[in-house]
Design an enzyme around this catalytic site. Structure first.
Site, PDB file in Angstrom:
ATOM      1  N   ARG A   1      37.782  26.743  38.212  1.00 32.87           N
ATOM      2  CA  ARG A   1      37.396  27.867  37.359  1.00 32.87           C
ATOM      3  C   ARG A   1      38.414  28.042  36.223  1.00 32.87           C
ATOM      4  O   ARG A   1      38.050  28.305  35.087  1.00 32.87           O
ATOM      5  CB  ARG A   1      37.324  29.131  38.226  1.00 32.87           C
ATOM      6  CG  ARG A   1      36.666  30.294  37.586  1.00 32.87           C
ATOM      7  CD  ARG A   1      35.894  31.141  38.582  1.00 32.87           C
ATOM      8  NE  ARG A   1      36.754  31.863  39.511  1.00 32.87           N
ATOM      9  CZ  ARG A   1      36.291  32.681  40.447  1.00 32.87           C
ATOM     10  NH1 ARG A   1      35.002  32.877  40.583  1.00 32.87           N
ATOM     11  NH2 ARG A   1      37.106  33.311  41.250  1.00 32.87           N
TER      12      ARG A   1
ATOM     13  N   ARG B   1      44.417  37.016  47.754  1.00 31.42           N
ATOM     14  CA  ARG B   1      43.044  37.551  47.775  1.00 31.42           C
ATOM     15  C   ARG B   1      42.320  37.130  49.054  1.00 31.42           C
ATOM     16  O   ARG B   1      41.509  37.877  49.597  1.00 31.42           O
ATOM     17  CB  ARG B   1      42.267  37.073  46.536  1.00 31.42           C
ATOM     18  CG  ARG B   1      42.664  37.835  45.264  1.00 31.42           C
ATOM     19  CD  ARG B   1      42.261  37.095  44.006  1.00 31.42           C
ATOM     20  NE  ARG B   1      40.836  36.970  43.848  1.00 31.42           N
ATOM     21  CZ  ARG B   1      40.251  36.005  43.140  1.00 31.42           C
ATOM     22  NH1 ARG B   1      40.981  35.075  42.533  1.00 31.42           N
ATOM     23  NH2 ARG B   1      38.947  35.947  43.040  1.00 31.42           N
TER      24      ARG B   1
ATOM     25  N   ARG C   1      40.949  33.911  34.462  1.00 33.89           N
ATOM     26  CA  ARG C   1      41.132  35.189  35.150  1.00 33.89           C
ATOM     27  C   ARG C   1      42.576  35.314  35.610  1.00 33.89           C
ATOM     28  O   ARG C   1      43.141  34.356  36.143  1.00 33.89           O
ATOM     29  CB  ARG C   1      40.205  35.243  36.366  1.00 33.89           C
ATOM     30  CG  ARG C   1      38.834  35.716  36.035  1.00 33.89           C
ATOM     31  CD  ARG C   1      37.924  35.655  37.239  1.00 33.89           C
ATOM     32  NE  ARG C   1      38.412  36.399  38.392  1.00 33.89           N
ATOM     33  CZ  ARG C   1      37.647  36.703  39.432  1.00 33.89           C
ATOM     34  NH1 ARG C   1      36.383  36.325  39.459  1.00 33.89           N
ATOM     35  NH2 ARG C   1      38.131  37.380  40.456  1.00 33.89           N
TER      36      ARG C   1
ATOM     37  N   LYS D   1      29.323  33.597  45.168  1.00 37.08           N
ATOM     38  CA  LYS D   1      28.505  34.821  45.101  1.00 37.08           C
ATOM     39  C   LYS D   1      28.035  35.072  43.671  1.00 37.08           C
ATOM     40  O   LYS D   1      26.867  35.356  43.439  1.00 37.08           O
ATOM     41  CB  LYS D   1      29.310  36.046  45.585  1.00 37.08           C
ATOM     42  CG  LYS D   1      29.862  35.912  46.984  1.00 37.08           C
ATOM     43  CD  LYS D   1      30.517  37.220  47.455  1.00 37.08           C
ATOM     44  CE  LYS D   1      31.757  37.620  46.663  1.00 37.08           C
ATOM     45  NZ  LYS D   1      32.923  36.723  46.852  1.00 37.08           N
TER      46      LYS D   1
ATOM     47  N   ARG E   1      33.404  45.866  50.047  1.00 35.75           N
ATOM     48  CA  ARG E   1      34.519  45.034  50.504  1.00 35.75           C
ATOM     49  C   ARG E   1      35.291  45.687  51.630  1.00 35.75           C
ATOM     50  O   ARG E   1      36.232  45.082  52.148  1.00 35.75           O
ATOM     51  CB  ARG E   1      35.476  44.805  49.343  1.00 35.75           C
ATOM     52  CG  ARG E   1      35.311  43.454  48.630  1.00 35.75           C
ATOM     53  CD  ARG E   1      36.307  43.458  47.499  1.00 35.75           C
ATOM     54  NE  ARG E   1      36.707  42.194  46.981  1.00 35.75           N
ATOM     55  CZ  ARG E   1      36.170  41.599  45.913  1.00 35.75           C
ATOM     56  NH1 ARG E   1      35.115  42.107  45.339  1.00 35.75           N
ATOM     57  NH2 ARG E   1      36.676  40.482  45.442  1.00 35.75           N
TER      58      ARG E   1
HETATM   59  P1  AMP Z   1      35.752  39.725  42.189  1.00 34.67           P
HETATM   60  O1  AMP Z   1      35.311  39.404  40.802  1.00 34.67           O
HETATM   61  O2  AMP Z   1      34.641  40.231  43.065  1.00 34.67           O
HETATM   62  O3  AMP Z   1      36.527  38.620  42.832  1.00 34.67           O
HETATM   63  O4  AMP Z   1      36.762  40.966  42.064  1.00 34.67           O
HETATM   64  C1  AMP Z   1      37.966  40.863  41.330  1.00 34.67           C
HETATM   65  C2  AMP Z   1      38.917  41.983  41.711  1.00 34.67           C
HETATM   66  O5  AMP Z   1      38.331  43.251  41.404  1.00 34.67           O
HETATM   67  C3  AMP Z   1      39.289  42.081  43.178  1.00 34.67           C
HETATM   68  O6  AMP Z   1      40.331  41.202  43.536  1.00 34.67           O
HETATM   69  C4  AMP Z   1      39.707  43.536  43.279  1.00 34.67           C
HETATM   70  O7  AMP Z   1      40.977  43.752  42.693  1.00 34.67           O
HETATM   71  C5  AMP Z   1      38.688  44.216  42.396  1.00 34.67           C
HETATM   72  N1  AMP Z   1      37.450  44.561  43.134  1.00 34.67           N
HETATM   73  C6  AMP Z   1      36.195  44.063  42.893  1.00 34.67           C
HETATM   74  N2  AMP Z   1      35.303  44.587  43.735  1.00 34.67           N
HETATM   75  C7  AMP Z   1      35.999  45.426  44.537  1.00 34.67           C
HETATM   76  C8  AMP Z   1      35.639  46.262  45.640  1.00 34.67           C
HETATM   77  N3  AMP Z   1      34.379  46.307  46.087  1.00 34.67           N
HETATM   78  N4  AMP Z   1      36.618  46.991  46.236  1.00 34.67           N
HETATM   79  C9  AMP Z   1      37.887  46.963  45.792  1.00 34.67           C
HETATM   80  N5  AMP Z   1      38.306  46.181  44.786  1.00 34.67           N
HETATM   81  C10 AMP Z   1      37.367  45.424  44.147  1.00 34.67           C
END
Ligand code: AMP
Length: 209
Positions: A132, A155, A144, A18, A93
């Site tokens: 990554r 996750r 990360r 994404k 999400r």
């Molecule tokens: P991502 O970079 O999209 O994988 O997001 C990393 C982390 O940020 C996730 O594992 C959540 O802890 C938090 N996070 C990001 N977007 C959301 C969302 N829309 N709702 C809840 N937590 C989020």
């Protein structure tokens, strides 16, 4: 979706690509990438009160509360660069987030035009997270905190439990188009471009342009 604002949700599990496709769309089409994950990581890095509040949650791979991310997005979509639309990456999400997004867009005379699902096997997601980590290390950057194999597994569980049901939500609205996310990046980019252009072409014909 015509010449006006174009709002796209990029949908898929962690590691589906994404972020990569959102960045390419920003570069080529000018729609800003709205990644709640990146915004939260920036808050953690900058040591803001929000960052302190969410740091442990991100490290565990849990979702932060709907109220927090909805608040961040509500503030972000009112910035001028979102006037022509946006690419949502990692948001919504949960169903509650999707409903809140529909409502906040409707209040601004906008809507989600397209939900692009990037479909990828679970095994490939694990490999991509490992990749990554290696890439970050090679660049001398910190990986990360949530890209460890165990956290990634968690996750994915969170994704299937809370986020995957959104596909049915958006399918009912007739908005989902699925793209094979297993293909090389350039192939996925082309497929994404084809979907977007065919949708825009369809709209242009509909309104007789
Ligand atoms: P991502 O970079 O999209 O994988 O997001 C990393 C982390 O940020 C996730 O594992 C959540 O802890 C938090 N996070 C990001 N977007 C959301 C969302 N829309 N709702 C809840 N937590 C989020």
């Amino acid at each position: 979706m015509g010449e006006g604002a174009v709002n796209i949700v990029l949908f898929g599990p962690p590691g589906a690509g994404k972020g990569t496709q959102a960045r390419i769309l920003t570069e080529r089409r000018g729609w800003p990438q709205l990644s709640t994950g990146e915004m939260l990581r920036a808050a953690v890095q900058n040591g803001t009160p929000l960052g302190k509040q969410v740091e442990a949650i991100l490290a565990k791979g849990e979702l932060v509360t709907d109220a927090i991310v909805i608040g961040i997005v509500a503030e972000r979509i009112d910035r001028p660069d979102c006037a022509k639309g946006a690419v949502f990456d990692g948001f919504p999400r949960t169903i509650a987030q999707a409903e809140a997004l529909d409502k906040m867009l409707a209040e601004r005379g906008k809507k989600i035009d397209l939900v692009l699902e990037l479909k990828v096997d679970d095994a490939a997601l694990v490999q991509r997270a490992e990749q990554r980590v290696k890439e970050a290390q090679a660049k001398g950057e910190a990986a990360r905190s949530d890209d460890t194999p165990q956290t990634l597994k968690y996750r994915l569980e969170v994704y299937y439990k809370n986020t995957a049901p959104l596909l049915a939500f958006y399918s009912r609205q007739g908005k989902v188009v699925t793209v094979d996310g297993m293909a090389p990046i350039e192939t996925v980019t082309k497929a994404v471009a084809r979907v977007i252009d065919s949708k825009r072409g369809w709209f242009a014909r509909l309104i007789g342009r």
